[in-house]
Scaffold this motif. Structure first.
Motif, PDB file in Angstrom:
ATOM      1  N   CYS A  95       0.973  -1.636  -0.061  1.00  0.00           N
ATOM      2  CA  CYS A  95       0.078   0.361  -0.583  1.00  0.00           C
ATOM      3  C   CYS A  95       0.445   1.399   0.365  1.00  0.00           C
ATOM      4  O   CYS A  95       0.355   1.847  -0.490  1.00  0.00           O
ATOM      5  CB  CYS A  95      -0.921  -0.276   1.153  1.00  0.00           C
ATOM      6  SG  CYS A  95      -2.384  -0.850   0.949  1.00  0.00           S
ATOM      7  N   ALA A  96       2.174   1.332   1.066  1.00  0.00           N
ATOM      8  CA  ALA A  96       2.785   2.266   0.993  1.00  0.00           C
ATOM      9  C   ALA A  96       3.438   3.282  -0.792  1.00  0.00           C
ATOM     10  O   ALA A  96       4.204   4.085  -0.749  1.00  0.00           O
ATOM     11  CB  ALA A  96       4.267   2.213   1.515  1.00  0.00           C
ATOM     12  N   ALA A  97       3.912   1.893  -1.219  1.00  0.00           N
ATOM     13  CA  ALA A  97       4.238   1.386  -2.526  1.00  0.00           C
ATOM     14  C   ALA A  97       2.915   1.886  -3.871  1.00  0.00           C
ATOM     15  O   ALA A  97       3.483   2.884  -4.670  1.00  0.00           O
ATOM     16  CB  ALA A  97       4.518   0.109  -2.741  1.00  0.00           C
TER      17      ALA A  97
ATOM     18  N   ARG B 105       3.294   6.858  -5.359  1.00  0.00           N
ATOM     19  CA  ARG B 105       3.384   6.605  -7.030  1.00  0.00           C
ATOM     20  C   ARG B 105       1.702   7.095  -7.515  1.00  0.00           C
ATOM     21  O   ARG B 105       1.478   7.193  -8.310  1.00  0.00           O
ATOM     22  CB  ARG B 105       3.082   5.590  -7.703  1.00  0.00           C
ATOM     23  CG  ARG B 105       4.259   4.769  -7.274  1.00  0.00           C
ATOM     24  CD  ARG B 105       4.417   3.057  -8.564  1.00  0.00           C
ATOM     25  NE  ARG B 105       5.547   2.556  -8.142  1.00  0.00           N
ATOM     26  CZ  ARG B 105       6.704   2.365  -7.168  1.00  0.00           C
ATOM     27  NH1 ARG B 105       5.649   2.279  -5.757  1.00  0.00           N
ATOM     28  NH2 ARG B 105       7.663   1.429  -7.015  1.00  0.00           N
ATOM     29  N   LEU B 106       0.751   7.783  -6.602  1.00  0.00           N
ATOM     30  CA  LEU B 106      -0.819   8.433  -6.510  1.00  0.00           C
ATOM     31  C   LEU B 106      -0.105   9.570  -7.514  1.00  0.00           C
ATOM     32  O   LEU B 106       0.669  10.536  -7.400  1.00  0.00           O
ATOM     33  CB  LEU B 106      -1.389   8.736  -5.808  1.00  0.00           C
ATOM     34  CG  LEU B 106      -1.336   7.530  -4.883  1.00  0.00           C
ATOM     35  CD1 LEU B 106      -2.785   7.580  -3.378  1.00  0.00           C
ATOM     36  CD2 LEU B 106      -2.599   6.274  -5.300  1.00  0.00           C
TER      37      LEU B 106
ATOM     38  N   ASN C   7      -6.855  11.805   5.733  1.00  0.00           N
ATOM     39  CA  ASN C   7      -6.035  11.624   7.693  1.00  0.00           C
ATOM     40  C   ASN C   7      -5.914   9.992   7.878  1.00  0.00           C
ATOM     41  O   ASN C   7      -5.691   9.863   9.098  1.00  0.00           O
ATOM     42  CB  ASN C   7      -7.243  11.950   8.154  1.00  0.00           C
ATOM     43  CG  ASN C   7      -8.552  11.491   8.560  1.00  0.00           C
ATOM     44  OD1 ASN C   7      -8.418  10.195   7.208  1.00  0.00           O
ATOM     45  ND2 ASN C   7      -9.411  11.142   9.950  1.00  0.00           N
ATOM     46  N   ALA C   8      -5.896   9.092   6.833  1.00  0.00           N
ATOM     47  CA  ALA C   8      -5.533   8.056   7.160  1.00  0.00           C
ATOM     48  C   ALA C   8      -4.882   7.415   6.525  1.00  0.00           C
ATOM     49  O   ALA C   8      -4.286   7.867   4.921  1.00  0.00           O
ATOM     50  CB  ALA C   8      -6.611   6.615   6.748  1.00  0.00           C
ATOM     51  N   GLN C   9      -3.702   6.301   6.357  1.00  0.00           N
ATOM     52  CA  GLN C   9      -2.999   5.457   6.110  1.00  0.00           C
ATOM     53  C   GLN C   9      -3.453   4.828   5.066  1.00  0.00           C
ATOM     54  O   GLN C   9      -4.685   4.027   5.452  1.00  0.00           O
ATOM     55  CB  GLN C   9      -2.038   5.192   6.815  1.00  0.00           C
ATOM     56  CG  GLN C   9      -1.069   3.754   6.083  1.00  0.00           C
ATOM     57  CD  GLN C   9       0.382   3.248   7.084  1.00  0.00           C
ATOM     58  OE1 GLN C   9      -0.210   3.225   8.293  1.00  0.00           O
ATOM     59  NE2 GLN C   9       1.260   2.731   6.545  1.00  0.00           N
ATOM     60  N   GLY C  10      -2.648   4.875   3.461  1.00  0.00           N
ATOM     61  CA  GLY C  10      -3.260   3.640   2.128  1.00  0.00           C
ATOM     62  C   GLY C  10      -4.543   4.521   1.350  1.00  0.00           C
ATOM     63  O   GLY C  10      -5.312   3.279   1.316  1.00  0.00           O
TER      64      GLY C  10
ATOM     65  N   ALA D 272       0.024  -0.384  -9.947  1.00  0.00           N
ATOM     66  CA  ALA D 272      -0.247  -2.204 -10.728  1.00  0.00           C
ATOM     67  C   ALA D 272       1.531  -2.416  -9.938  1.00  0.00           C
ATOM     68  O   ALA D 272       2.391  -2.800  -9.849  1.00  0.00           O
ATOM     69  CB  ALA D 272       0.720  -1.303 -12.257  1.00  0.00           C
ATOM     70  N   ALA D 273       1.951  -1.675  -8.662  1.00  0.00           N
ATOM     71  CA  ALA D 273       3.080  -1.612  -7.968  1.00  0.00           C
ATOM     72  C   ALA D 273       2.593  -3.026  -6.994  1.00  0.00           C
ATOM     73  O   ALA D 273       3.617  -3.626  -6.438  1.00  0.00           O
ATOM     74  CB  ALA D 273       2.947  -0.166  -6.807  1.00  0.00           C
TER      75      ALA D 273
END
Length: 168
Positions: free
Chosen positions: A49-51, A55-56, A69-72, A150-151
């Motif tokens: 998810c970090a990857a 890339r967003l 406000n939230a991770q991912g 795609a990551a």
């Protein structure tokens, strides 16, 4: 005669005050753009998810990215018309419509139209994208987001009933 230190240009304090107020006002106004509120997905802390998040894109379907406000997570538009959450449970086999965009397979849930929910298929963790189709095209949003998604390595993908080995 007044003491030399007592003579100050009268405009200086007013200029300093005006500048300070302008800076403070700019900070306050910058704080008005509130983050989009999300509940993080159950597996949002997955390194994949970090990857995805790094890339967003800055824009999706022509809409500017928003802080969340939230991770991912990711959001675009004011108000937010495209919402992304990484780390959702991967969907199991389904007969729902599935499309492939730039090598990423997406299941489409249109039960809440004009809001469409796109969920990746064949990737763990899964990514879901909620698109307000009254504001932007879902296919354009997914096309803009697929390169980032795609990551996450594909483990499978959509197949038609004729390819699934259905009994005759």
């Amino acid at each position: 005669m007044p003491h030399p230190a007592a003579r100050r240009p009268r405009g200086l304090p007013r200029t300093v005050l005006t500048t300070a107020l302008a800076i403070a006002g700019g900070i306050v106004l910058a704080g008005c753009a509130q983050a989009v509120t999300f509940d993080a997905a159950p597996h949002a802390t997955d390194p994949d998810c970090a990857a995805v998040v790094v890339r967003l894109p800055d824009t999706v379907a022509g809409l500017a990215e928003r802080e969340t406000n939230a991770q991912g997570t990711g959001a675009w538009g004011t108000p937010a018309a495209v919402l992304l959450r990484c780390g959702v449970e991967p969907p199991g086999p389904t007969t729902d419509r599935c499309v492939s965009v730039d090598g990423v397979d997406w299941i489409i849930d249109d039960s809440d139209a004009p809001r469409f929910l796109f969920t990746t298929y064949g990737r763990t963790p899964a990514v879901e994208v909620l698109v307000d189709n009254d504001v932007v095209s879902g296919s354009t949003a997914i096309a803009d987001l697929s390169p980032a998604v795609a990551a996450i390595p594909a483990e499978g993908g959509c197949v038609g009933l004729e390819d699934a080995g259905a009994p005759d």
